[in-house]
Every structure is written in C-alpha cells, then in structure tokens.
Design a protein around this motif. Sequence first.
Motif, mmCIF file in Angstrom:
data_model
loop_
_atom_site.group_PDB
_atom_site.id
_atom_site.type_symbol
_atom_site.label_atom_id
_atom_site.label_comp_id
_atom_site.label_asym_id
_atom_site.label_seq_id
_atom_site.Cartn_x
_atom_site.Cartn_y
_atom_site.Cartn_z
ATOM 1 N N GLU A 46 87.712 7.484 46.734
ATOM 2 C CA GLU A 46 86.819 6.697 45.873
ATOM 3 C C GLU A 46 85.920 5.763 46.669
ATOM 4 O O GLU A 46 84.843 5.385 46.187
ATOM 5 N N ALA A 66 81.814 4.066 42.461
ATOM 6 C CA ALA A 66 81.181 3.305 41.376
ATOM 7 C C ALA A 66 79.753 2.924 41.728
ATOM 8 O O ALA A 66 78.847 2.976 40.880
ATOM 9 N N SER A 78 84.162 13.454 36.609
ATOM 10 C CA SER A 78 85.560 13.819 36.659
ATOM 11 C C SER A 78 85.820 14.588 37.949
ATOM 12 O O SER A 78 85.011 15.431 38.348
ATOM 13 N N ARG A 91 91.091 12.619 38.176
ATOM 14 C CA ARG A 91 90.701 11.312 37.658
ATOM 15 C C ARG A 91 89.353 11.419 36.956
ATOM 16 O O ARG A 91 88.491 12.213 37.329
ATOM 17 N N TYR A 93 85.993 8.985 35.632
ATOM 18 C CA TYR A 93 85.298 7.731 35.947
ATOM 19 C C TYR A 93 84.102 7.583 35.021
ATOM 20 O O TYR A 93 83.415 8.553 34.714
ATOM 21 N N GLY A 94 83.852 6.362 34.585
ATOM 22 C CA GLY A 94 82.687 6.100 33.765
ATOM 23 C C GLY A 94 82.922 6.415 32.300
ATOM 24 O O GLY A 94 84.058 6.427 31.809
ATOM 25 N N THR A 103 85.753 6.314 27.492
ATOM 26 C CA THR A 103 85.794 6.609 28.927
ATOM 27 C C THR A 103 86.080 8.085 29.212
ATOM 28 O O THR A 103 86.687 8.797 28.410
ATOM 29 N N THR A 105 88.125 10.881 30.894
ATOM 30 C CA THR A 105 89.534 11.029 31.262
ATOM 31 C C THR A 105 89.760 12.387 31.919
ATOM 32 O O THR A 105 88.822 13.171 32.106
#
Length: 498
Positions: A46, A66, A78, A91, A93-94, A103, A105
């Motif tokens: 990340e 991010a 994803s 995972r 994100y966002g 969100t 998933t």
Amino acid sequence: MTRSLRFRAFVRLALSVAWLMAPARTLGSATVPPNTDVSARIRRVETGLLPAVTLRGEPRVAWALADRMQHYGIPGVSIAVIDSGKLAWTRGYGVLRAGGTSTVTADTFFEAASISKPITAVAAMRLVEDGRLALDEDVNRWLRRWKVPPSQLTREQQVTLRRLLSHTAGVSGHGFRGYAPGERVPTLLEILQGRAPANTEPLTIEFVPGSKLLYSGGGYLVVQQLLTDVTHRPFDAVAHASVLARSEMRDSTFAQPLPRREWHRAASGHDEKGAAMPGGWNVYPELAPAGLWSSAADVARFAIEMLCATRGESRMLGARWAKEMLEPQQPGGWGLGFELHGKGSAARFGHTGSVLGYRSAFVVYPATGQGAVVMTNSDNGVPLAEEILRSVSAEYGWPDYVPVEKVIVTQPAEVLRDYVGRYRLDDGLVITVTVENGKLMGQPGDRPKLELLPQSTTLFFLREMQADVEFRRDEHGAVTALVLHEGEQEPSVAPRLP
C-alpha cells in the motif's frame, strides 16, 4: 492489452503531467526481507507504489496508494494477490461512487471488460475437451443462426476456433462502447449483422485467417454464438456452469444488464475527470468479449484454477487443454484467450480489461504460482494498476514489473528542432511535437504535453510509462515518422504530416 489500448493509456497519462509532484518517500537500495506477516506485506504494498522509470543518480521514490488514487481521481480500487498458488490476500480501497460513502470491499463487483475473454476461451475449450467442438475446423460447421460471411479471403484458410481465441481469425471489430441505461439493447444476432439498435458495424473478414494477429473483440462474438448454438443454452448459463461455478467464482456473473439485486455492491464507472457515469455503468450484450461482472478475488480464483488445470488438478479443464491455452499460437504474445509474455521462470499469462468507466488487469507466473489482480472504477485506472503491480512485484520478488533505470543523454538544440512537427497514428490521433525551454515535448491530441527525454539522437523515453519514442528518417535524412515502442507490443507508427 492491445497496441491501441496501450497507446490510449499513454494518451491518458497526459492528464497526469504533475505525477512527480505527488507525495513520495525516498527508498534505500536494500531489498525488503521476506516476511510471513501478511499485514506487514499489505502495508508495504500500500505504501510502495513505484514509477515506471527511474533516472540514474536520482533517489528512488515510492508512493502511498491513497495518494495515487487521489492523484488520478480514482474513487475505488480492489486488489487480490496470489502467492504460492493460493489467494494470499484481497483488499478494497475507496468508494463505489465518487462522493458516496459505500466502500469498496473484497466482493465488490466491477465490470471486468476483456477479462471476459479468457473465461470464454476456457468455456470453449471444455467443449473441445468433450469432443463437441474442434480447434482447427471451420466454425461454420457448428454455427446455426449466423454464419461467418463468405469471402475470397476464406477460400483456402477458414475461421477456426483456435484462430478466434488467439485473435488470428481476421474477424473485424476491436471493442465495444456498450449501451447506456434506458437504451434498447440489441440481440447477439443484431450485433453480428450490424442491425439497429446495434451501435457497431456488421462483422466481416479483414485478412486471410491465420496470416497475422489483430486483436478482435468481434471474433469473441462469433465464439459467443458458437457456444450458444452447440449447447442450445444461453451463453451466461454455459459460462457459469463450465467456468464460474467450477472456479468458485461466487461474486461473478455474465448477466447483462446486471440484476438489480446486485446493484448495492457494484462499483460505478467514472470518466477521466472523475465524474460518475450516468446510471452507473453501461450494458454490454457482447458477453463473451466484454460482459463479465466480477471481483478481484474472483478473478484471482479463476487464475489459480487455471494453474491447477495445467497440473491436472482442476474440475474446470484437463491438463492437456490448459497447457495448450498457454502456448503461443504465433509471434505476438497470445495463447488461446490469454496474453502471454516472458520465458522460463519469467513466463506469465494474464489479460487486461477496458470499457467505459473501468480498467482492470491480472497477471500470473506459473513457475512460482505468484500473481495479482487490480480492478478500478475509472478510465484513469491503467497507470495506477501498473504502479500497484510494480509494488506487489517488489514485495513478492517477481521477475519483472520493476522500474526501468534510464540515462538522459543531452542533445543539441538543432537535433531536437528536427523532430518538431505533427504525426498521425492509424486511428487518426495526431501527436504534436514541440521544443519548449530546451525540452522536446509530445502532445497527444488536445491533451497536456509530456516530456520526451533523450536516450540518443533518435530515441527518447517517457518517465510516466515504460515506453520509447523513436524518430525515423529517410535516406536523405528527413524525419518521416514517430514510432512508439512499448514492451513486447508491436510498435505503433505515426507518419509525419506535411
């Protein structure tokens, strides 16, 4: 990804000329030691997104996911990582939609676009394995409702399933723009025939089958009709029974339009400026080449099942046919349904996906059982996906997807001025080359400019992607063309305009 899609990725990068201004951290030269702590590995992925190109003598940098999502204006991503032939982690994100709170998933639906093709190819190979189809016979033998149109080009060489799956059949039709919510959606027959309300031309044969490679979504429409005619079942049912169910892809469907009961977990598509698509997404009745909805975890499950199949350990497909799919069919990097690159321990298979509002990619290394899937809900997803894949590569020790180190060779001003002009690609896009403050700049269409950094008097490179730009001269020394070289892809040639 095809040549044209890769060049469109280069065009989109022109929207991000401030990429070096994104927050970054300096990296040391030491590699990260192996760590069995999955949480720690995820954190390093990340925070370790990497550029395509580094300059010799400059500190290495890495970005946080991010920050890069914000930089490119991408609402949701994803990621699924494969290690030792197993799903290591996944995972999200966002958010599903810009400005929203729902969100992303692990089971979020994305339009997977051309990742549909390898799944379609496996469904077709199951029929070959069962003796209901043949790889190397004229598909008109099995087609019922529609036939490949007669052509002088097919007098001696026919359209076969092998050629359809490997993009060597000569069938027209590159990609599809889909149908907005509320638009009338054509039947498969109407699409094949190019009849209203289809928004594409009728399929034709453009060259002698087997003579060359040309990426063809239209060829997979023929496969869609072929599987329907042979099984007497709807394509989505065939794909589900033969591939999705056998790969335990519970968060995937070829149902188009997407059933309303699934809308709550579907990511909306977004354009290059970050605006959500009206209605969330387009509808793609072109199921075989572009109709899959899936999650990153499910695409990873399919890739893992393909690895198992090559070892004879899968209910999806036997080893003989799985291995056949991963054999290059002719120079150009394609097997049957899969894009192939590298050799030996660096050999990999995968595919990319690109429809309005979505960009995705997956890659797998059979020798090590490693790989990853990245799915985004944005037209800007290509550069971000590649940055993520380089981060995963650095953490897991892949043989490629690493930044390339380049050296700038200063060139005299008169050499740079020689290349000033306009160059047109075969799809009509014009590249304008100028010199500004001693720097050679390339501008695709009306997009912002990108600097072309010199490696030699004729060869330049981009920092934003692993691509070289070559200028060609004729026997008199006059500059005649700009050529884009990107990895193992066929070069894109843009002749100079008068």
